[in-house]
Design a protein around this motif. Structure first.
Motif, mmCIF file in Angstrom:
data_model
loop_
_atom_site.group_PDB
_atom_site.id
_atom_site.type_symbol
_atom_site.label_atom_id
_atom_site.label_comp_id
_atom_site.label_asym_id
_atom_site.label_seq_id
_atom_site.Cartn_x
_atom_site.Cartn_y
_atom_site.Cartn_z
ATOM 1 N N THR A 7 0.855 -1.179 0.000
ATOM 2 C CA THR A 7 0.000 0.000 0.000
ATOM 3 C C THR A 7 0.892 1.230 0.000
ATOM 4 O O THR A 7 1.788 1.350 0.837
ATOM 5 N N LEU A 8 0.637 2.112 -0.948
ATOM 6 C CA LEU A 8 1.431 3.324 -1.120
ATOM 7 C C LEU A 8 0.510 4.527 -1.249
ATOM 8 O O LEU A 8 -0.621 4.401 -1.717
ATOM 9 N N VAL A 9 1.027 5.677 -0.874
ATOM 10 C CA VAL A 9 0.324 6.909 -1.204
ATOM 11 C C VAL A 9 0.472 7.112 -2.707
ATOM 12 O O VAL A 9 1.549 6.911 -3.268
ATOM 13 N N GLU A 10 -0.624 7.469 -3.362
ATOM 14 C CA GLU A 10 -0.578 7.618 -4.815
ATOM 15 C C GLU A 10 0.407 8.689 -5.244
ATOM 16 O O GLU A 10 0.764 9.569 -4.466
ATOM 17 N N GLY A 11 0.869 8.564 -6.478
ATOM 18 C CA GLY A 11 1.762 9.570 -7.013
ATOM 19 C C GLY A 11 2.948 9.016 -7.777
ATOM 20 O O GLY A 11 3.707 9.785 -8.357
ATOM 21 N N ARG A 12 3.126 7.701 -7.786
ATOM 22 C CA ARG A 12 4.232 7.127 -8.566
ATOM 23 C C ARG A 12 3.805 6.972 -10.016
ATOM 24 O O ARG A 12 2.636 6.836 -10.329
ATOM 25 N N THR A 13 4.792 6.951 -10.880
ATOM 26 C CA THR A 13 4.513 6.752 -12.300
ATOM 27 C C THR A 13 4.219 5.277 -12.566
ATOM 28 O O THR A 13 4.621 4.409 -11.776
ATOM 29 N N PRO A 14 3.545 4.982 -13.682
ATOM 30 C CA PRO A 14 3.351 3.578 -14.043
ATOM 31 C C PRO A 14 4.671 2.814 -14.145
ATOM 32 O O PRO A 14 4.755 1.645 -13.752
ATOM 33 N N ALA A 15 5.709 3.474 -14.635
ATOM 34 C CA ALA A 15 7.018 2.811 -14.751
ATOM 35 C C ALA A 15 7.586 2.476 -13.375
ATOM 36 O O ALA A 15 8.175 1.402 -13.184
ATOM 37 N N GLN A 16 7.426 3.364 -12.410
ATOM 38 C CA GLN A 16 7.903 3.081 -11.056
ATOM 39 C C GLN A 16 7.143 1.912 -10.443
ATOM 40 O O GLN A 16 7.749 1.034 -9.807
ATOM 41 N N LEU A 17 5.836 1.883 -10.633
ATOM 42 C CA LEU A 17 5.037 0.778 -10.094
ATOM 43 C C LEU A 17 5.392 -0.534 -10.768
ATOM 44 O O LEU A 17 5.498 -1.574 -10.113
ATOM 45 N N ARG A 18 5.634 -0.487 -12.060
ATOM 46 C CA ARG A 18 6.026 -1.702 -12.788
ATOM 47 C C ARG A 18 7.362 -2.218 -12.278
ATOM 48 O O ARG A 18 7.562 -3.417 -12.102
ATOM 49 N N GLY A 19 8.292 -1.301 -12.042
ATOM 50 C CA GLY A 19 9.587 -1.693 -11.497
ATOM 51 C C GLY A 19 9.460 -2.306 -10.119
ATOM 52 O O GLY A 19 10.148 -3.289 -9.800
ATOM 53 N N LEU A 20 8.594 -1.741 -9.291
ATOM 54 C CA LEU A 20 8.358 -2.288 -7.956
ATOM 55 C C LEU A 20 7.826 -3.712 -8.046
ATOM 56 O O LEU A 20 8.305 -4.611 -7.347
ATOM 57 N N ILE A 21 6.855 -3.929 -8.915
ATOM 58 C CA ILE A 21 6.288 -5.270 -9.086
ATOM 59 C C ILE A 21 7.372 -6.261 -9.516
ATOM 60 O O ILE A 21 7.466 -7.363 -8.973
ATOM 61 N N SER A 22 8.189 -5.862 -10.460
ATOM 62 C CA SER A 22 9.261 -6.750 -10.940
ATOM 63 C C SER A 22 10.252 -7.085 -9.837
ATOM 64 O O SER A 22 10.638 -8.245 -9.664
ATOM 65 N N ARG A 40 2.099 -13.589 -6.731
ATOM 66 C CA ARG A 40 1.118 -12.541 -6.968
ATOM 67 C C ARG A 40 1.551 -11.273 -6.245
ATOM 68 O O ARG A 40 2.006 -11.334 -5.100
ATOM 69 N N VAL A 41 1.407 -10.137 -6.894
ATOM 70 C CA VAL A 41 1.723 -8.845 -6.288
ATOM 71 C C VAL A 41 0.507 -7.936 -6.482
ATOM 72 O O VAL A 41 0.011 -7.797 -7.605
ATOM 73 N N VAL A 42 0.044 -7.347 -5.390
ATOM 74 C CA VAL A 42 -1.062 -6.392 -5.437
ATOM 75 C C VAL A 42 -0.536 -5.056 -4.932
ATOM 76 O O VAL A 42 0.029 -4.988 -3.835
ATOM 77 N N VAL A 43 -0.710 -4.015 -5.728
ATOM 78 C CA VAL A 43 -0.303 -2.667 -5.330
ATOM 79 C C VAL A 43 -1.569 -1.835 -5.181
ATOM 80 O O VAL A 43 -2.373 -1.745 -6.108
ATOM 81 N N ARG A 44 -1.726 -1.273 -3.997
ATOM 82 C CA ARG A 44 -2.860 -0.387 -3.737
ATOM 83 C C ARG A 44 -2.329 1.026 -3.559
ATOM 84 O O ARG A 44 -1.403 1.256 -2.793
ATOM 85 N N GLU A 45 -2.950 1.951 -4.254
ATOM 86 C CA GLU A 45 -2.572 3.351 -4.100
ATOM 87 C C GLU A 45 -3.692 4.076 -3.362
ATOM 88 O O GLU A 45 -4.862 3.958 -3.710
ATOM 89 N N VAL A 46 -3.308 4.816 -2.348
ATOM 90 C CA VAL A 46 -4.240 5.515 -1.486
ATOM 91 C C VAL A 46 -4.028 7.021 -1.635
ATOM 92 O O VAL A 46 -2.878 7.479 -1.629
ATOM 93 N N PRO A 47 -5.098 7.802 -1.746
ATOM 94 C CA PRO A 47 -4.920 9.247 -1.796
ATOM 95 C C PRO A 47 -4.258 9.753 -0.511
ATOM 96 O O PRO A 47 -4.489 9.215 0.580
ATOM 97 N N ALA A 48 -3.464 10.800 -0.638
ATOM 98 C CA ALA A 48 -2.758 11.364 0.518
ATOM 99 C C ALA A 48 -3.718 11.870 1.586
ATOM 100 O O ALA A 48 -3.363 11.966 2.754
#
Length: 64
Positions: A7-22, A40-48
């Protein structure tokens, strides 16, 4: 089937999230010898405005 949830605060780029998943997938594969296709990897983005510590949201803290 390993499941990694992040779970992350939103604001990363799609490329950053893809790198995190990898990188998380690589780490789980290396750490427990799990078959890559079973990880399996689940990334949740939460508004600040929806994440707080000590009754202060991250959005409020960023304004300071």
């Amino acid at each position: 089937m390993p499941l990694v949830e992040v779970t992350l605060v939103e604001g990363r780029t799609p490329a950053q999230l893809r790198g995190l998943i990898s990188r998380l997938t690589d780490a789980v594969e290396a750490a427990i010898d799990a078959p890559r296709e079973s990880i399996r990897v689940v990334v949740r983005e939460v508004p600040a405005t929806h994440w707080a510590a000590g009754d202060v949201t991250i959005a409020e803290r960023r304004k300071e």
